[in-house]
Design an enzyme around this catalytic site. Structure first.
Site, PDB file in Angstrom:
ATOM      1  N   ASN C  26       0.742  -1.192   0.332  1.00 12.84           N
ATOM      2  CA  ASN C  26       0.088   0.039   0.017  1.00 12.84           C
ATOM      3  C   ASN C  26       1.269   1.130   0.450  1.00 12.84           C
ATOM      4  OD1 ASN C  26      -1.879   2.150   0.875  1.00 12.84           O
ATOM      5  ND2 ASN C  26      -2.167   1.383   2.016  1.00 12.84           N
ATOM      6  N   LYS C  28      -0.069   4.338   0.474  1.00 10.52           N
ATOM      7  CA  LYS C  28      -0.519   5.020   0.895  1.00 10.52           C
ATOM      8  C   LYS C  28      -0.073   7.079   0.312  1.00 10.52           C
ATOM      9  CE  LYS C  28      -0.826   2.938   5.334  1.00 10.52           C
ATOM     10  NZ  LYS C  28      -0.724   2.946   6.355  1.00 10.52           N
ATOM     11  N   HIS C 110      -9.817   1.069   3.992  1.00 11.26           N
ATOM     12  CA  HIS C 110      -9.382   1.045   4.628  1.00 11.26           C
ATOM     13  C   HIS C 110      -8.984   1.774   5.639  1.00 11.26           C
ATOM     14  CE1 HIS C 110      -4.470   1.972   6.131  1.00 11.26           C
ATOM     15  NE2 HIS C 110      -4.249   1.023   5.187  1.00 11.26           N
ATOM     16  N   GLU C 158      -7.013  -6.229  10.103  1.00 13.52           N
ATOM     17  CA  GLU C 158      -5.500  -4.351  10.322  1.00 13.52           C
ATOM     18  C   GLU C 158      -5.637  -3.856  12.371  1.00 13.52           C
ATOM     19  OE1 GLU C 158      -3.268  -2.451   7.381  1.00 13.52           O
ATOM     20  OE2 GLU C 158      -5.010  -2.259   6.635  1.00 13.52           O
ATOM     21  N   ILE C 163      -1.088  -0.107  13.151  1.00 16.51           N
ATOM     22  CA  ILE C 163      -0.984  -0.339  11.899  1.00 16.51           C
ATOM     23  C   ILE C 163       0.889   1.384  11.774  1.00 16.51           C
ATOM     24  CG2 ILE C 163      -1.731   1.608   9.806  1.00 16.51           C
ATOM     25  CD1 ILE C 163      -4.354   0.152   9.919  1.00 16.51           C
ATOM     26  N   GLY C 198       2.336  -3.422  10.476  1.00 11.26           N
ATOM     27  CA  GLY C 198       3.361  -3.404  11.703  1.00 11.26           C
ATOM     28  C   GLY C 198       4.540  -4.496  11.371  1.00 11.26           C
ATOM     29  N   ALA C 219       3.157  -1.234   4.149  1.00 11.89           N
ATOM     30  CA  ALA C 219       3.048   0.174   3.961  1.00 11.89           C
ATOM     31  C   ALA C 219       4.362   0.375   4.028  1.00 11.89           C
ATOM     32  CB  ALA C 219       2.096   1.027   4.716  1.00 11.89           C
ATOM     33  N   SER C 220       4.557   1.291   5.571  1.00  7.08           N
ATOM     34  CA  SER C 220       5.872   1.920   5.731  1.00  7.08           C
ATOM     35  C   SER C 220       6.912   1.710   6.193  1.00  7.08           C
ATOM     36  CB  SER C 220       5.042   3.090   7.026  1.00  7.08           C
ATOM     37  OG  SER C 220       4.509   2.050   8.786  1.00  7.08           O
TER      38      SER C 220
END
Lengths: 241, 241, 241, 241
Positions: C26, C28, C110, C158, C163, C198, C219-220
């Site tokens: 993702n 984002k 989401h 999630e 997250i 995470g 994602a991150s």
């Protein structure tokens, strides 16, 4: 009982219209200000209001308004109002229902209940048509100016990052208050200006008034205090040096 | 007074648990069901409930709940509840405030107040923790199944295009009712099924019950009637041939 | 180039249908995954996907989809889709526009873009009618069950509190994953289960697969890595002991 | 090719700054303006723009912006933009992504995508920081004034009841246009004023300009026309008597 003298600062400034310091207590949804405890807190506010000749408005949850209105005589505002017409709007909070329950005004667009621009306008109109007062909350000078241009009774500027922080807006960001006052008065001098966020003590309130605001919005600083009455008294007496 | 016999149809079917026909009157935000008029309509519902031995739930606006609870003894539900915790949620309607005001349950996710999926779940949980009943409204069989899987007390399926139309769901779209009943019972047989939209007359209610629902949601058909009491009596007596 | 062996764990389990580990990235709204950088990240994902024979889906911002689709051949999903019909829905993201831009699916609901229940259903239907795949995101077992009952291709559970935390759901809350898998398979065994929040390292991914999920949302952990390619390679190779 | 003469009316009035008639075509989510058809419509707009020396802006769906930007040179605006920062805002439409895709501006707060007041302000700020132009849509004089006070490039007043009606605002409600112009110029003379709703023909556009607006927002009248090019030509030529 003889009301004690207070708030001379603002009263001296009041010229075009009588301005008194307005203290608005937003009950939010704390356990300490819901149901039975909403009644008790409203009574404390009423006592302090009489004792110290300060104008106080209580803002309980909608479901609590009717019971609070049976218990106190000071103005009761709602935390939110929808500008919808009568009809098929299940779950909306109408101005008519608030008035019937005993409210005399409402917050609009609080940072925890932001509204679309057109709905802020509709909420103000709905209140105005029923003689309910309106306080539109805003987050910065630009939105304060926009809100003022809709003609509410008050705008209340509250930087979101300071809400519930214990850091008073009147000290952390005095410019936002003074610039909001200036911006509002340029748009429509009949709109009052309040400020809020992080205000707990009398000196914060005093600073807010000195910056040109006509009052403050308070919440957790009073509601979560161990002794709500004492916290409120310290606030209103502390405004004097 | 001897309650008149009614709703044998459903009562005969009730086996695993006692099922009675449930008539839920959603007051919405009509002038005819706000403030003083909410009290009067609630009293009519209570009278009809006693007279005809039918279980009736009134659903006034949040601001009207407390006054209605002082006037009648039949269950009062809110039109909406937010599943937020106590704290900084200005403008939210908490389960705690509803309970304090006298409500014993709430609609959730009405077509005029749709909620995010996670918020429906949170609202149900908030109500459950305070022993408040929940009716989750849905718009088709798929969302009915989804709502049932969250474990509310009831789901109420209402095709949005029929709400306020005067065309009863039980006649216009009987399949949505019977399929919803089947879907819910497959997911969780302890969840009750109601239906709504366009229901005004006894024969519509009868049709709804014959399709397997345990009751109905009503609004404009009763609220906007010239004679609310008579409209309600015709509804509950009309269920018998 | 010979694809390296990976993910035997899941592949051994796959019986009723061919299951491969799905890694959904993702993008984002990070600067590191917008515009030109979205293209570069998508190319990295494609390279890793080929090199390690793992199925990878990239999820850029809507405005980036078309350019990304000109750059890579791996599946591109949108971060959000509105289930609105054609017509007067200014600002909505339609399934038709996504398909035209080169997307082959979409995330729905989401945690940073929650939808009303009826809209989740409408979004799934809109995608299905155009052969776009759907991944409905959820926050706990109850909403996972509800989402599965709407019949998407995948649900992705999630826990919101994890997250972006760097604390992997597969370690911090393994039960939510295994219970989600069980709940979904009871409702509809054709719905796939992913998990997220995470997850950064291969061992987190491995744990997620061992709990029964068929893949992960990331994602991150990848996007903000100093070296995105290396972070991604460590993820997919680390799944093997 | 020699551009034909047009819009002398407005051009004569332009003094402090060069004002040209602005025609903004909102593609909404119509089938006739999505995907391949968005490209074709944008090309038509570009042709007409050149041929008749009128400034035209096309407003396709976000997913279509990149492909449209590869096809035409006239300005492309988005239908909506979120004023969120970079980071964890899945599903948001960022100014950065719009710019990367080729947009040079955005509508904000269209009646089909209303925004909270603070978000309108944030969207304007996000665009301004990237040199994207902004058109804030409003529904009446009060909200027009509020929007103007936020300092966008344009406000576009559109009475919601006339949108898609075929009844032109410039005829049905000329006062809302002229009062909006006056209100905006009082607040900030650098903010342009557009109007919209129901405008299809040249005489509607002419009326809009005569009321002081600098251009119009159009949608269904052109998009749903059997011959889009012809409809657009009739509009821009019809402005002359």
């Amino acid at each position: 009982m003889q009301p004690k003298f207070i708030c001379s600062l603002r009263l001296q400034k009041a010229q075009a219209r009588e301005i008194v310091t307005l203290i608005v207590i937003n009950f939010k949804t704390y356990a300490e200000s819901t149901g039975e405890k909403a009644l008790r807190l409203a009574e404390i506010c009423e006592d302090v209001s009489k004792e110290y000749s300060v104008q106080m408005i209580v803002v309980p949850q909608v479901a609590d308004i009717h019971a609070v209105s049976e218990a106190v005589k000071i103005p009761i505002y709602a935390q939110h109002v929808d500008g919808v017409p009568q009809g098929g709007f299940t779950g909306s909070v109408t101005a008519a229902s608030l008035k019937a329950a005993g409210a005399s005004g409402s917050l609009i667009n609080h940072s925890e209940r932001r509204l679309e621009l057109a709905k802020i306008d509709a909420s103000i109109s709905a209140c105005r048509s029923l003689d309910l007062k309106t306080i539109v909350c805003t987050n910065n000078v630009a939105t304060t100016r926009a809100a003022a241009s809709l003609g509410p009774d008050f705008v209340a500027v509250e930087p979101p990052e300071l809400i519930g922080s214990g850091i008073p807006v009147s000290k952390a960001n005095p410019d936002i208050v003074s610039q909001s006052v200036k911006a509002v008065k340029n748009i429509d001098s009949s709109v009052g200006v309040l400020c809020g966020a992080g205000i707990t003590r009398g000196e914060d309130l005093r600073a807010a008034l000195e910056l040109g605001s006509e009052g403050v919005l308070l919440a957790s600083g009073i509601i979560k205090a161990k002794d709500q009455q004492r916290a409120l008294e310290e606030l209103v007496t502390g405004v004097k040096r």
